[in-house]
Design a protein around this motif. Structure first.
Motif, PDB file in Angstrom:
ATOM      1  N   TRP A  24      15.578  -5.547  -5.619  1.00  0.00           N
ATOM      2  CA  TRP A  24      14.842  -5.807  -6.875  1.00  0.00           C
ATOM      3  C   TRP A  24      15.237  -4.878  -8.027  1.00  0.00           C
ATOM      4  N   GLY A  65      11.644  -5.806 -11.926  1.00  0.00           N
ATOM      5  CA  GLY A  65      10.929  -6.477 -10.870  1.00  0.00           C
ATOM      6  C   GLY A  65      11.559  -7.877 -10.370  1.00  0.00           C
ATOM      7  N   ALA A  66      12.360  -8.144 -11.003  1.00  0.00           N
ATOM      8  CA  ALA A  66      13.203  -9.654 -10.671  1.00  0.00           C
ATOM      9  C   ALA A  66      13.867  -9.335  -9.390  1.00  0.00           C
ATOM     10  N   ALA A  67      13.942 -10.332  -8.392  1.00  0.00           N
ATOM     11  CA  ALA A  67      14.770 -10.360  -7.268  1.00  0.00           C
ATOM     12  C   ALA A  67      16.076 -11.091  -7.494  1.00  0.00           C
ATOM     13  N   GLY A  95      13.827 -14.905  -7.839  1.00  0.00           N
ATOM     14  CA  GLY A  95      12.604 -14.782  -8.484  1.00  0.00           C
ATOM     15  C   GLY A  95      12.464 -13.639  -9.770  1.00  0.00           C
ATOM     16  N   ASP A  96      12.031 -14.140 -10.912  1.00  0.00           N
ATOM     17  CA  ASP A  96      12.140 -13.123 -12.092  1.00  0.00           C
ATOM     18  C   ASP A  96      10.624 -12.554 -12.083  1.00  0.00           C
ATOM     19  N   ALA A  97      10.759 -11.941 -12.996  1.00  0.00           N
ATOM     20  CA  ALA A  97       9.261 -10.895 -13.230  1.00  0.00           C
ATOM     21  C   ALA A  97       9.109 -10.673 -14.721  1.00  0.00           C
ATOM     22  N   HIS A 119      -0.925  -4.006  -3.586  1.00  0.00           N
ATOM     23  CA  HIS A 119       0.066  -4.776  -3.312  1.00  0.00           C
ATOM     24  C   HIS A 119       1.530  -4.823  -3.795  1.00  0.00           C
ATOM     25  N   PHE A 468      -3.355   0.014   2.235  1.00  0.00           N
ATOM     26  CA  PHE A 468      -4.624  -0.544   1.763  1.00  0.00           C
ATOM     27  C   PHE A 468      -6.064   0.019   2.215  1.00  0.00           C
TER      28      PHE A 468
ATOM     29  N   GLU B 208      -0.410  -9.009   4.207  1.00  0.00           N
ATOM     30  CA  GLU B 208      -0.293  -7.717   3.647  1.00  0.00           C
ATOM     31  C   GLU B 208       0.994  -7.175   4.123  1.00  0.00           C
ATOM     32  N   ALA B 211       3.679  -8.221   1.335  1.00  0.00           N
ATOM     33  CA  ALA B 211       3.415  -7.638   0.153  1.00  0.00           C
ATOM     34  C   ALA B 211       4.467  -6.210   0.445  1.00  0.00           C
ATOM     35  N   MET B 214       8.148  -7.210   0.323  1.00  0.00           N
ATOM     36  CA  MET B 214       8.604  -7.377  -0.953  1.00  0.00           C
ATOM     37  C   MET B 214       8.834  -6.369  -1.836  1.00  0.00           C
ATOM     38  N   TRP B 429      -5.432 -13.964  -4.933  1.00  0.00           N
ATOM     39  CA  TRP B 429      -4.658 -13.716  -6.085  1.00  0.00           C
ATOM     40  C   TRP B 429      -3.586 -12.801  -5.959  1.00  0.00           C
ATOM     41  N   TRP B 430      -3.555 -11.785  -5.077  1.00  0.00           N
ATOM     42  CA  TRP B 430      -2.634 -10.677  -5.016  1.00  0.00           C
ATOM     43  C   TRP B 430      -1.344 -11.464  -4.202  1.00  0.00           C
ATOM     44  N   ASP B 433       0.722 -13.160  -6.254  1.00  0.00           N
ATOM     45  CA  ASP B 433       1.263 -12.361  -7.192  1.00  0.00           C
ATOM     46  C   ASP B 433       2.614 -12.135  -6.725  1.00  0.00           C
ATOM     47  N   LEU B 434       2.714 -12.139  -5.350  1.00  0.00           N
ATOM     48  CA  LEU B 434       4.135 -11.888  -4.654  1.00  0.00           C
ATOM     49  C   LEU B 434       5.112 -12.868  -5.141  1.00  0.00           C
ATOM     50  N   LYS B 436       4.768 -14.531  -8.263  1.00  0.00           N
ATOM     51  CA  LYS B 436       5.003 -14.662  -9.459  1.00  0.00           C
ATOM     52  C   LYS B 436       5.858 -13.497  -9.932  1.00  0.00           C
ATOM     53  N   PHE B 437       6.195 -12.547  -9.196  1.00  0.00           N
ATOM     54  CA  PHE B 437       6.937 -11.270  -9.600  1.00  0.00           C
ATOM     55  C   PHE B 437       8.040 -10.797  -8.528  1.00  0.00           C
ATOM     56  N   GLY B 438       9.299 -11.201  -8.724  1.00  0.00           N
ATOM     57  CA  GLY B 438      10.188 -11.153  -8.062  1.00  0.00           C
ATOM     58  C   GLY B 438      10.181 -11.724  -6.734  1.00  0.00           C
ATOM     59  N   THR B 439       9.906 -13.026  -6.778  1.00  0.00           N
ATOM     60  CA  THR B 439       9.708 -13.586  -5.357  1.00  0.00           C
ATOM     61  C   THR B 439      11.306 -13.918  -4.831  1.00  0.00           C
TER      62      THR B 439
END
Lengths: 477, 477
Positions: A24, A65-67, A95-97, A119, A468, B208, B211, B214, B429-430, B433-434, B436-439
């Protein structure tokens, strides 16, 4: 081509080879330098891009944050701060961010802000370092016990007994939440519940570990334990992990020897294996403390503090001696303690424990032979009839980190103590069996894993050393 | 004098020295031969008593189960079956065990009887062997992942989300059991509960773990998980331990490679380190099976079965191929299967899995690319739109032991699947998110620890491979 971890790459063994690496983006400077991280180490690898050879649409996706999958040649670095870097031939964006919405931007975030993003927070240097150290500590614990002839034992999490009284418990149930079945007397009929009785989450695996120690000799638990206490502090969690070794044929002295050796081993392990992460965390702590008044800053830097533990003998002091020291101490006489010590029998607070360690003895301290009245029923009564073979290990900055005892192995004495505390024998029939059949001297202790991680990483809030955290009003994720 | 473990003594290094050993009496023959065991090994040490030199009152306490401290000289043994023995100089009785009431006598006890005495059963050869193998397997798991660059990660036990749908859950609560607070609409007001919402015990730490993968790259969980299902079988527990590795940048093939390598390592580890216990368990199993009809006996002895796994390549077969094989198989045509296979899409039962492993391929099998409809929402959809990148590893005698998949990393596809299954986005949602951001491509699998211990020890009932089993109507101890 097999991808390789950044930790491996940074050793430089693949110099001049074509390699593929995934990770990342931490930063992208001057449309030329990508700092890529894959979690295998704190360090990034610098990937050097000749931007004229790449499509603008690709480079626009190279945001924090992009992968990415990057293919290129590993070469000696021209710049400062790293030995090797990658000359990039190809970039694939997994994947971008979007920088407009991705919350983990390359700037300072407060720990409180990051707690809301549990997370994602492990994508920061601080949390990845904490979690790598946490993982190394956990491994060191298993390694130590395995090397020393202990068997790992899983205590039950759901328990039908609440006899230990170590704290408030969570009920575990499948009954209808609104209309539970009732008995004739109007109380809830737990016979209808999943386990046919009322059940709770465990507060300790010790009693069950005793059963196993009295057969396998030396055992330890390492599992989650729970407290349903409304404690919103930087030191308390509702769900935390605990290590509980239990040894047949060990008296309190042998127990203290083991605890000291164990703690030195696990902290020595991370000093050896987590040097980079600890250095980073040490710097983080120094930066954080710059904002505090001098009086609130640590006297030692992080690594120095860890070596303070591994390099010093732990001073062993009876509770009675400690009370004398505290009673005559300057903060007690000047009424600086919040809780003044005036008589034998007082329960020690964190301020007293820290005074003993940090001001008086200036080394880790083991207090032992506590008043029976302030300790649990299962601790072995001394001949004086008023103290028990309990021990607590006290650390700088944190106070108690280990609590243990020699256990009461005499059936008659144990029964008397249970009667005095209204603990019904039928609740603990099996625990009493251990004293009826082949009973023997035995001892053990408990160590809160997150307290240890807190100490080892120099973090200030226990919520920041567990992935968590569960606390009152908070079970997100 | 420091006491020494029987495991150490049996190596004979302290020959002709005076030693002290602690342990429990297994048998006392001819008023002369004490077989003493301390749990460090399956084997007892023979302690030879010259009864004329000892007080009768002492010798009368030397019964099965009594805890003794024995001092004497380690000498070469005169008898068969051991190399060394102790010439006893002194006996101290820590605690006796009245043979009239001590339940673990030196005779054959049924496993069912011992289950009622779970606090004492580990004093038998069978259970101590099982628990030593269990401990060694747990260590091997940590060792494997540490050696391979994984970080150990603790997933939360109490969870506010029940979105995975892997099974029925236990509610965790501190609300009044009889009169919970109600909202205006008459339903229970979980805002008043400890965590401010309804919470349950986790069924899996996978989401979890994703998360954490990633960010840290390769992680694994090893912790307790729960199912509130009324399954009273020899294969189900309400509380069991699960291992869940999760790896960024791993596709399904890499996932299968890892799972195979991992299983071979941990079983290889116990073959190397638990030889005596495994031999004992192998003999136990052979004895047990003598009482069964030939058709129900294992085709392989225990150690042979473990080597069958470590020495064979796992055969990789698509679900579609497997269905063809099963449809045309003799037990299907002769209607011997309880669930006949007639069409693509059928969920495989244990009988089918075992047929594939034991009869058709005669090696461990990995089935992959299952129909999307019978697998979880988070598995990656294949291009065919009807299968997902799932894999199950099948073992002889036991069927599925590992279930895993490549995860759906595409936000839009994941959302569609959640919508189709009525999984609300705000619950996860979280997790979204994984994506959405740098998948990125990532994969993982789950292994039920007790299933592995069951396989490794040859025990028949999962309640006999965990210290204190939790099942419907049973949370004793």
């Amino acid at each position: 081509m097999r991808s390789v971890s950044i930790k491996e790459l940074l050793t430089g063994k693949q110099l001049l080879q074509e390699i593929t690496v995934n990770g990342w983006v931490r930063t992208f400077r001057s449309n030329r330098f990508i700092a890529l991280n894959d979690g295998s180490t704190l360090h990034n690898i610098q990937c050097v891009v000749d931007f004229e050879k790449f499509d603008d649409a690709i480079l626009k996706q190279v945001n924090t944050g992009a992968a990415l999958k990057i293919t290129g040649t590993l070469v000696e670095s021209q710049g400062k701060g790293q030995n090797v870097e990658i000359q990039v031939r190809d970039i694939f964006v997994h994947g971008d961010a979007n920088p407009e919405v991705y919350p983990i931007q390359p700037k300072k975030h407060s720990l409180e802000f990051l707690r809301e993003k549990a997370h994602l927070r492990v994508r920061t240097n601080t949390f990845s370092a904490v979690m790598r150290v946490r993982s190394a500590l956990a491994f060191a614990i298993h390694q130590y016990f395995r090397d020393n002839g202990f068997y790992y034992f899983h205590a039950p999490i759901i328990t039908g007994s609440d006899a230990e009284g170590a704290g408030e418990m969570f009920r575990v149930t499948t009954l209808d939440e609104k209309n539970p079945p009732l008995k004739e007397d109007g109380t809830v009929d737990f016979k209808e519940d999943f386990f046919g009785k009322e059940t709770n989450l465990t507060v300790s695996g010790q009693l069950e570990a005793e059963a196993y120690a009295m057969a396998l000799g030396k055992v330890y638990t390492f599992g989650p334990t729970f407290r349903a206490e409304n404690s919103n502090t930087s030191r308390h969690l509702a769900e935390f992990w605990m290590i509980e070794p239990e040894m047949a044929f060990y008296d309190l002295d042998a127990n203290m020897d083991l605890a000291e050796d164990f703690i030195k081993y696990v902290l020595g392990y991370i000093l050896e294996h987590c040097e980079e992460d600890l250095k980073f965390l040490e710097t983080r702590l120094l930066d954080e403390e710059k904002t505090k008044p001098q009086s609130e800053r640590s006297e030692m830097a992080l690594i120095e503090k860890l070596k303070f533990i591994t390099d010093n003998n732990f001073k062993r002091v009876t509770y009675t001696e400690a009370i004398e020291i505290l009673r005559n101490s300057s903060p007690n006489k000047k009424k600086k303690f919040q809780y003044l010590i005036d008589a034998w029998g007082a329960d020690l607070q964190s301020e007293h424990e820290r005074y003993l360690v940090e001001k008086h003895f200036k080394c880790p301290v083991i207090l032992f032979d506590y008043p029976a009245k302030i300790k649990a029923f299962y601790m072995r009564l001394n001949e004086d009839g008023k103290t028990v073979r309990a021990m607590d290990i006290l650390f700088p900055g944190i106070g108690e980190i280990v609590g243990g005892s020699q256990r009461e192995e005499r059936l008659d004495v144990l029964k008397q103590k249970m009667t005095a505390l209204d603990i019904p024998e039928e609740e603990l029939w099996w625990y009493l069996d251990l004293r009826k059949f082949g009973t023997a001297v035995h001892s053990g202790f408990g160590l809160g894993f997150e307290r240890l991680v807190l100490f080892a990483t120099g973090m200030g809030n226990i919520r920041d050393v567990i992935p968590f955290p569960r606390t009152p009003q908070n079970a997100e994720f």
